[in-house]
Design an enzyme around this catalytic site. Structure first.
Site, short mmCIF file in Angstrom:
data_model
loop_
_atom_site.label_atom_id
_atom_site.label_comp_id
_atom_site.label_asym_id
_atom_site.label_seq_id
_atom_site.Cartn_x
_atom_site.Cartn_y
_atom_site.Cartn_z
CB VAL A 1 -9.36 -6.90 -20.28
CG1 VAL A 1 -9.44 -7.47 -21.21
CG2 VAL A 1 -10.28 -5.46 -20.87
CB CYS B 1 -12.40 0.17 -13.54
SG CYS B 1 -11.90 0.33 -14.71
CG ASP C 1 -14.23 7.16 -31.33
OD1 ASP C 1 -13.69 6.53 -30.61
OD2 ASP C 1 -14.37 8.09 -31.09
NE ARG D 1 -11.11 -21.50 5.68
CZ ARG D 1 -10.22 -22.68 5.47
NH1 ARG D 1 -9.85 -23.69 4.51
NH2 ARG D 1 -9.86 -23.13 7.48
CB THR E 1 -18.64 0.34 -16.21
OG1 THR E 1 -17.50 -0.63 -17.36
CG2 THR E 1 -19.10 -0.92 -14.75
CE LYS F 1 -16.83 -3.62 -15.16
NZ LYS F 1 -14.76 -4.05 -15.87
N1 SAJ Z 1 -4.36 -1.50 -6.66
C1 SAJ Z 1 -4.79 -1.23 -4.84
N2 SAJ Z 1 -3.98 -2.83 -4.12
C2 SAJ Z 1 -3.60 -4.14 -5.26
C3 SAJ Z 1 -4.32 -3.49 -7.00
C4 SAJ Z 1 -4.29 -1.93 -7.39
O1 SAJ Z 1 -4.21 -0.24 -4.15
O2 SAJ Z 1 -3.87 -4.96 -3.83
C5 SAJ Z 1 -4.58 -0.10 -6.97
C6 SAJ Z 1 -3.75 0.41 -7.73
O3 SAJ Z 1 -2.89 0.87 -7.82
C7 SAJ Z 1 -4.55 1.20 -8.49
C8 SAJ Z 1 -6.52 0.68 -7.96
O4 SAJ Z 1 -6.16 -0.24 -6.93
O5 SAJ Z 1 -4.25 2.55 -8.67
C9 SAJ Z 1 -6.61 -0.30 -9.86
O6 SAJ Z 1 -5.83 -0.99 -10.07
P1 SAJ Z 1 -6.08 -2.47 -10.81
O7 SAJ Z 1 -4.74 -3.16 -11.07
O8 SAJ Z 1 -6.86 -3.30 -9.22
O9 SAJ Z 1 -7.42 -2.24 -11.62
P2 SAJ Z 1 -8.04 -1.64 -12.99
O10 SAJ Z 1 -8.84 -0.49 -12.52
O11 SAJ Z 1 -6.75 -1.33 -13.34
O12 SAJ Z 1 -8.72 -3.08 -13.59
C10 SAJ Z 1 -10.01 -3.19 -13.27
C11 SAJ Z 1 -10.01 -5.17 -12.84
N3 SAJ Z 1 -10.75 -5.52 -12.39
C12 SAJ Z 1 -10.52 -6.65 -11.62
O13 SAJ Z 1 -9.21 -7.09 -10.75
C13 SAJ Z 1 -11.83 -6.60 -10.47
C14 SAJ Z 1 -10.13 -5.06 -14.60
O14 SAJ Z 1 -9.93 -6.35 -15.01
C15 SAJ Z 1 -11.45 -5.01 -15.12
O15 SAJ Z 1 -11.41 -5.02 -16.52
C16 SAJ Z 1 -11.66 -3.14 -14.80
O16 SAJ Z 1 -10.96 -2.77 -13.65
C17 SAJ Z 1 -12.61 -2.36 -15.77
O17 SAJ Z 1 -12.24 -2.40 -16.95
O18 SAJ Z 1 -13.45 -2.50 -14.98
#
Ligand code: SAJ
Length: 416
Positions: free
Chosen positions: A154, A259, A32, A245, A120, A205
């Site tokens: 993840v 993300c 790093d 569904r 990404t 991705k």
């Molecule tokens: N959120 C909602 N409603 C939901 C789920 C999440 O409003 O039903 C919001 C959360 O509060 C947060 C945001 O979305 O503000 C993102 O949170 P998250 O838990 O959905 O995702 P991240 O950003 O922590 O991680 C995502 C994940 N992607 C998917 O599930 C498709 C993770 O698996 C990825 O590895 C990560 O992005 C990444 O590194 O890309």
């Protein structure tokens, strides 16, 4: 003899991946450019809040398979896990760290090595940006060295488990490249490994996060419509999901993190097609404005009101404030100078806005808004709120509080 790996970038992905490989008998150099990160890790500390990660890293360091280095090391495998910041002005990826990592690797690349990009990136980055830089070494991708894109998937908060258990997409610039990366990942991946080409892997991705963002936007729009009909959106969505569904996500205060709010823009970086995807982004970004509208309506105006915001991390139980709805809420409310805004987050020590204790945040508040679903907020002390708050309005944007109990105690609890 064990194979050598150099992991470039020890952030949310690079650090657990370096430890994972070291714990699976690879000899790993974790590189790093930030000396504070290396210093913390070498002294039993850690710069990331992630359950179980410190112990996992300690195990790797104690076994002497993981060495933290401030210079890159010649290795059989190079994993690029550097950040790809979002340029908010033109909504594109800043690829300067990827470029820098590729340039550094190019100077020590050997015949037979494998370079894997995990950061990404917009589609075609591996082939159009990384490949030409690496080939400045005089070696040819796919012939003299393997070149692969392999995205991480993840979930922050569950990284060490998902790193092992999730399926993995491996996309090489040719078959030989893909096979070289599959050999590395199959040492620890318990999910399935799916193979494809590099650009498809980049696209997949971004599609996964775009799906989630778009689905959440639909849930958010449904939540706003449900409120217009005077019905509870959470119950309605949960009932809709009984259909085999239908799988709607949860509505909330909008979407944060590095993300979901960003990857849809990366996906469209080299295409004019995104339309629905961009609208979904706008819907999610507008949720903060919607919460402010609800506050205004319930309080009968916002002038001279005092609002307490609970949670400025982008989601529950993480210490990351990137693209956080909580911070946006505070900033938007502050545009009206007559409003007193205070904020509290038990997971964040410092961020772009001042933070207060829980008590100071609820003190004299006309309303409190819960924006991140931290475990600590599940059992917020209602008696304390009664004593400290001057109003009764509680907006629960994360469906964390028991609305019956709060309303029985004479609060006006509104779920978004
Ligand atoms: N959120 C909602 N409603 C939901 C789920 C999440 O409003 O039903 C919001 C959360 O509060 C947060 C945001 O979305 O503000 C993102 O949170 P998250 O838990 O959905 O995702 P991240 O950003 O922590 O991680 C995502 C994940 N992607 C998917 O599930 C498709 C993770 O698996 C990825 O590895 C990560 O992005 C990444 O590194 O890309």
């Amino acid at each position: 003899m064990a194979s050598t790996v150099c992991v470039h970038g020890l952030g949310y992905i690079g650090l657990p991946t370096a430890a994972m490989l070291a714990n699976h008998d690879y000899i790993v150099s974790g590189f790093d450019t930030n000396s504070e990160v290396l210093h913390a890790l070498n002294n039993g500390g850690i710069h990331i809040e992630e359950p179980g990660l410190r112990a996992f890293v300690s195990h790797a360091i104690d076994s002497e398979n993981l060495r933290l280095v401030d210079e890159v090391v010649e290795s059989k495998y190079h994993l690029i896990c550097v950040p790809t910041p979002f340029d908010h002005r033109d909504k594109s990826a800043d690829l300067s760290y990827v470029q820098q990592a590729a340039t550094t690797i190019s100077s020590i690349l050997r015949d037979g090595d494998t370079v894997i990009l995990e950061s990404t990136v917009p589609p075609t980055t591996t082939v159009d940006l990384v490949k030409p830089i690496l080939e400045e070494s005089g070696l040819v991708a796919g012939r003299d060295f393997a070149l692969v894109y392999c995205p991480e998937t993840v979930l922050p908060g569950n990284i060490t488990t998902e790193l092992k258990q999730n399926d993995r997409i491996v996309g090489g610039v040719n078959g030989v490249s893909t096979e070289a990366a599959v050999r590395l990942y199959s040492s620890f991946i318990e999910g399935e490994i799916h193979t494809t080409d590099a650009t498809t892997a980049e696209f997949v991705k971004l599609s996964q996060n775009t799906f989630r963002d778009t689905n959440i936007a639909l849930a958010n729009e449904l939540a706003m419509i449900a409120r217009d009909y005077g019905i509870d959106s959470r119950s309605a969505i949960s009932l809709a999901n009984k259909h085999p569904r239908v799988g709607l996500h949860d509505p909330g205060p909008g979407v944060g993190g590095h993300c979901l709010p960003i990857d849809p823009w990366f996906l469209g970086q080299h295409s004019d097609r995104p339309d629905l995807i961009e609208h979904a982004r706008e819907v999610n970004d507008r949720m903060i404005t919607y919460i402010i509208e609800v506050l205004e309506k319930e309080l009968g105006g916002l002038t001279n009101q005092s609002i307490g915001v609970l949670g400025v991390a982008y989601k529950g139980n993480v210490d990351d404030t990137r693209e956080s709805p909580g911070i946006r809420l505070v900033e938007e409310l502050r545009h009206n100078e007559s409003i007193t805004v205070t904020a509290h987050d038990p997971h964040i020590d410092q961020c772009s806005i001042p933070l207060e204790s829980f008590e100071d945040t609820i003190s004299n508040a006309d309303a409190i808004v819960l924006v991140a679903d931290h475990d600590e907020f599940e059992n917020i002390d209602r008696e304390k709120c009664s004593t400290y708050m001057s109003g009764t309005l509680v907006i629960d944007a994360k469906n964390l509080l028991d609305s019956h109990k709060w309303n029985e105690d004479e609060f006006n609890l509104i779920r978004i």
